[in-house]
Design a protein around this motif. Structure first.
Motif, PDB file in Angstrom:
ATOM      1  N   TYR A  43      -9.233  57.094  21.128  1.00 42.40           N
ATOM      2  CA  TYR A  43     -10.401  56.983  20.252  1.00 42.40           C
ATOM      3  C   TYR A  43     -10.683  58.308  19.532  1.00 42.40           C
ATOM      4  CZ  TYR A  43     -14.339  54.263  18.579  1.00 42.40           C
ATOM      5  OH  TYR A  43     -15.178  53.538  17.777  1.00 42.40           O
ATOM      6  N   GLN A  44     -10.520  59.435  20.230  1.00 45.35           N
ATOM      7  CA  GLN A  44     -10.812  60.712  19.595  1.00 45.35           C
ATOM      8  C   GLN A  44      -9.919  60.951  18.389  1.00 45.35           C
ATOM      9  OE1 GLN A  44      -9.466  62.424  23.446  1.00 45.35           O
ATOM     10  NE2 GLN A  44      -8.833  64.202  22.220  1.00 45.35           N
ATOM     11  N   TYR A  45      -8.661  60.497  18.461  1.00 48.67           N
ATOM     12  CA  TYR A  45      -7.715  60.710  17.368  1.00 48.67           C
ATOM     13  C   TYR A  45      -7.999  59.762  16.208  1.00 48.67           C
ATOM     14  CZ  TYR A  45      -5.211  63.409  20.876  1.00 48.67           C
ATOM     15  OH  TYR A  45      -4.880  64.332  21.830  1.00 48.67           O
ATOM     16  N   VAL A  46      -8.299  58.515  16.513  1.00 48.59           N
ATOM     17  CA  VAL A  46      -8.645  57.553  15.463  1.00 48.59           C
ATOM     18  C   VAL A  46      -9.900  58.011  14.732  1.00 48.59           C
ATOM     19  CG1 VAL A  46      -9.432  55.192  15.017  1.00 48.59           C
ATOM     20  CG2 VAL A  46      -7.527  55.600  16.596  1.00 48.59           C
ATOM     21  N   ALA A  47     -10.918  58.434  15.494  1.00 47.98           N
ATOM     22  CA  ALA A  47     -12.171  58.861  14.883  1.00 47.98           C
ATOM     23  C   ALA A  47     -11.969  60.062  13.970  1.00 47.98           C
ATOM     24  CB  ALA A  47     -13.200  59.172  15.968  1.00 47.98           C
ATOM     25  N   MET A  48     -11.226  61.072  14.436  1.00 53.83           N
ATOM     26  CA  MET A  48     -11.081  62.283  13.633  1.00 53.83           C
ATOM     27  C   MET A  48     -10.073  62.125  12.508  1.00 53.83           C
ATOM     28  SD  MET A  48     -13.341  64.365  14.350  1.00 53.83           S
ATOM     29  CE  MET A  48     -12.687  65.586  13.210  1.00 53.83           C
ATOM     30  N   LEU A 274      -5.054  65.430  29.580  1.00 53.64           N
ATOM     31  CA  LEU A 274      -5.409  64.471  28.529  1.00 53.64           C
ATOM     32  C   LEU A 274      -4.252  64.269  27.560  1.00 53.64           C
ATOM     33  CD1 LEU A 274      -9.156  65.218  27.674  1.00 53.64           C
ATOM     34  CD2 LEU A 274      -8.165  63.705  29.398  1.00 53.64           C
ATOM     35  N   ASP A 275      -3.523  65.330  27.247  1.00 62.18           N
ATOM     36  CA  ASP A 275      -2.340  65.185  26.390  1.00 62.18           C
ATOM     37  C   ASP A 275      -1.306  64.275  27.060  1.00 62.18           C
ATOM     38  OD1 ASP A 275      -3.421  66.812  24.502  1.00 62.18           O
ATOM     39  OD2 ASP A 275      -2.010  68.463  24.750  1.00 62.18           O
ATOM     40  N   ALA A 276      -1.012  64.545  28.325  1.00 66.17           N
ATOM     41  CA  ALA A 276      -0.022  63.742  29.031  1.00 66.17           C
ATOM     42  C   ALA A 276      -0.462  62.294  29.140  1.00 66.17           C
ATOM     43  CB  ALA A 276       0.223  64.331  30.425  1.00 66.17           C
ATOM     44  N   GLN A 340     -11.226  71.977  28.185  1.00 69.52           N
ATOM     45  CA  GLN A 340     -12.554  72.239  28.732  1.00 69.52           C
ATOM     46  C   GLN A 340     -13.479  71.029  28.622  1.00 69.52           C
ATOM     47  OE1 GLN A 340     -14.247  76.015  27.416  1.00 69.52           O
ATOM     48  NE2 GLN A 340     -12.200  76.811  26.981  1.00 69.52           N
ATOM     49  N   ILE A 341     -12.918  69.839  28.435  1.00 69.33           N
ATOM     50  CA  ILE A 341     -13.745  68.652  28.284  1.00 69.33           C
ATOM     51  C   ILE A 341     -13.088  67.490  29.018  1.00 69.33           C
ATOM     52  CG2 ILE A 341     -12.633  67.979  26.100  1.00 69.33           C
ATOM     53  CD1 ILE A 341     -15.400  66.955  25.186  1.00 69.33           C
ATOM     54  N   THR A 342     -13.912  66.610  29.556  1.00 68.14           N
ATOM     55  CA  THR A 342     -13.403  65.439  30.266  1.00 68.14           C
ATOM     56  C   THR A 342     -13.116  64.312  29.278  1.00 68.14           C
ATOM     57  OG1 THR A 342     -15.591  64.462  30.605  1.00 68.14           O
ATOM     58  CG2 THR A 342     -14.809  66.051  32.257  1.00 68.14           C
ATOM     59  N   LEU A 343     -12.296  63.353  29.699  1.00 73.37           N
ATOM     60  CA  LEU A 343     -12.022  62.190  28.863  1.00 73.37           C
ATOM     61  C   LEU A 343     -13.298  61.390  28.624  1.00 73.37           C
ATOM     62  CD1 LEU A 343     -10.091  60.277  27.388  1.00 73.37           C
ATOM     63  CD2 LEU A 343      -9.671  59.139  29.586  1.00 73.37           C
ATOM     64  N   GLU A 344     -14.146  61.266  29.645  1.00 76.31           N
ATOM     65  CA  GLU A 344     -15.385  60.511  29.488  1.00 76.31           C
ATOM     66  C   GLU A 344     -16.269  61.124  28.407  1.00 76.31           C
ATOM     67  OE1 GLU A 344     -18.839  58.592  32.344  1.00 76.31           O
ATOM     68  OE2 GLU A 344     -18.025  60.548  32.877  1.00 76.31           O
ATOM     69  N   ALA A 345     -16.429  62.445  28.434  1.00 79.47           N
ATOM     70  CA  ALA A 345     -17.247  63.112  27.421  1.00 79.47           C
ATOM     71  C   ALA A 345     -16.588  63.025  26.047  1.00 79.47           C
ATOM     72  CB  ALA A 345     -17.475  64.568  27.812  1.00 79.47           C
ATOM     73  N   GLN A 346     -15.271  63.133  25.986  1.00 78.27           N
ATOM     74  CA  GLN A 346     -14.569  63.072  24.715  1.00 78.27           C
ATOM     75  C   GLN A 346     -14.722  61.698  24.074  1.00 78.27           C
ATOM     76  OE1 GLN A 346     -13.483  64.273  21.827  1.00 78.27           O
ATOM     77  NE2 GLN A 346     -12.000  65.656  22.772  1.00 78.27           N
TER      78      GLN A 346
END
Length: 485
Positions: A43-48, A274-276, A340-346
């Protein structure tokens, strides 16, 4: 140190149990249990992808730069016509630079500012937020230059360049560099100085910065032959990218195409969880760094089902605005750098409103109702703070009203969407404030403190912004509640 893209072999070893590998031109059947982590991790990649490309390439966006490696100075506060990003800012001015480092490094040139608060935020498609400069760090009192490059930028390895003050290796090839500027609207001369500074922000390819501009075009189009000027029309510039749109459109219609493009222009760290995790859930779809998207051989997925899952995930994330325990636990951990960020927060920040700032620059507490029920435009509300209850900030604060589902401003004839120092507010004689959300201006409420709504069945959000917050005092501060009138 440079990071190298994960290989297909590593990604495959991390793929979900039972996943079906993509076959050339075949169909990949994904269960709901497989689509949920796929959506949450991507979702973070689609959004940005949508945010950065909308600001660079969408002619209908009132704040578009008109292409990559160009800038735009927004010298008026945003209004309801800005629908390029959920929960936009209505309390600072912006200068936006959309930067493309696929051909060569790009130099950002910045003047000095005369403002209590200025920050520079840099974000690539991966939505990790970096603040390389801010007045909170003592910056912007003098002119400065900053060079951007990525692991894939040809002919440059991070070496020092004469005349460049700071070198930034970005995690992506296409990044937004966004200046937030407190305008000091009540001080006309100071306002004009800041507006002039915003307009002087500029970007140059490194070759031009070093004085070779006469021999090289100003900026060349990515992937184009040498000598093709970057002064392409917007249609030609946009053709370099898969179409952007709403997040749900991408999940439904072109998820594989967009994500293959994204991973080809993103630096991945094999030590980053998160990358992996992302590359593991993409591997069954044939998506991996270095692969090429071919519509004739790309696998097919059930786009309707993937969109439905994305909509469900988004609804779950938006519901967290009413979860005080979640907000208390995660608010200071949003909009962080990589690692420095969790998947949930991202996932939450990418759904709720991308490209905010980390806690040392800004905090975004939500204002909830006294009874915990969602705020709805069928009712009027008031928010009351005494002087002692005002937010603990070193710069300024605001409270902004949004329609919950879209995250956009509510259209009104007064173009009034927030209460604060820059959008207007009026403290009472004791230094406190009463803010009213209502369809009609109540008697005795200053116009500056009235946020208008349209009387209809529409859920609302109110987000506060605390710029340069006092984090120590914030620990004991409680956001105000909204009382239904």
């Amino acid at each position: 140190m440079k990071h190298f893209a994960l290989s297909l072999a590593l990604a495959a070893s991390l793929s979900a149990p039972g996943a079906v590998s993509a076959q050339s031109g075949g169909t990949v059947e994904l269960t709901d249990a497989q689509m949920v982590p796929l959506v949450r991790r991507s979702y973070q990649y689609v959004a940005m992808f949508n945010v950065n490309n909308t600001f660079a390439l969408d002619p209908d966006n009132p704040m578009t730069t008109g292409g990559y490696n160009r800038t735009f100075a927004s010298t008026e506060l945003a209004d309801h016509t800005l629908q390029a990003i959920a929960r936009p800012n209505n309390d600072t001015l912006y200068t936006i630079a959309l930067i493309d480092v696929t051909e060569e490094p790009v130099v950002l040139k910045m003047p000095a500012f005369d403002s209590t608060y200025v920050s520079l935020m840099v974000t690539a498609y991966d939505h990790y937020v970096n603040i390389p400069m801010s007045t909170t760090k003592g910056d912007f009192s003098e002119p400065a230059t900053m060079l951007f490059y990525s692991e894939r930028t040809p002919g440059y390895d991070g070496a020092l360049v004469e005349g460049v003050d700071m070198i930034v290796e970005t995690t992506g090839d296409f990044v937004s560099a966004v200046f937030r500027v407190m305008p000091h609207a009540a001080e006309p001369e100071r306002l004009e100085r800041n507006l002039a500074a915003m307009r002087r922000v500029d970007v140059e390819p490194l070759s031009e910065f070093l004085g070779r501009g006469d021999q090289e075009p100003h900026v060349r189009s990515w992937g184009s032959p040498r000598g093709i000027s970057r002064n392409l029309d917007l249609r030609e510039d946009s053709a370099r990218f898969p179409p952007h749109g709403s997040d749900f459109e991408v999940f439904e219609d072109r998820f594989i195409e967009v994500m293959q493009f994204v991973v080809n222009h993103t630096t991945f760290d094999p030590e980053d969880a998160l990358d992996a995790g992302l590359l593991a859930v993409l591997e069954p779809l044939g998506i991996a760094p270095g692969n090429t998207y071919d519509p004739d051989t790309a696998p097919e997925i059930d786009g309707d089902a993937l969109r439905a899952v994305a909509q469900r995930v988004a609804a779950e994330e938006l519901a967290k605005f009413g979860d005080q325990a979640f907000l208390d636990e995660n608010l200071t951990g949003l909009f962080q750098p990589k690692g420095q960020i969790t998947l949930e927060a991202q996932t939450f920040q990418s759904v709720a409103g991308p490209v905010g700032q980390p806690a040392d620059q800004a905090l975004y507490p939500a204002i909830l109702t006294e009874d915990g029920a969602p705020m709805n435009a069928l009712h009027d509300y008031e928010i009351v703070m005494t002087a002692e209850e005002l937010p603990p900030v070193n710069a300024f604060w605001s409270a902004t009203l949004y329609e919950n589902e879209t995250g956009f401003f509510i259209p009104n004839d007064r173009f009034k969407y927030s209460v604060g120092e820059n959008a207007g507010f009026k403290l009472d004689e004791d230094g406190g404030i009463r803010i009213v959300i209502a369809a009609e201006q109540p008697a005795g409420v200053p116009e500056e403190n009235w946020l208008p709504i349209n009387r209809q069945d529409m859920d609302l959000d109110i987000i506060m912004r605390l710029y340069a917050p006092d984090l120590e005092k914030y620990k004991s501060w409680t956001p105000p509640k909204a009382n239904k009138l």
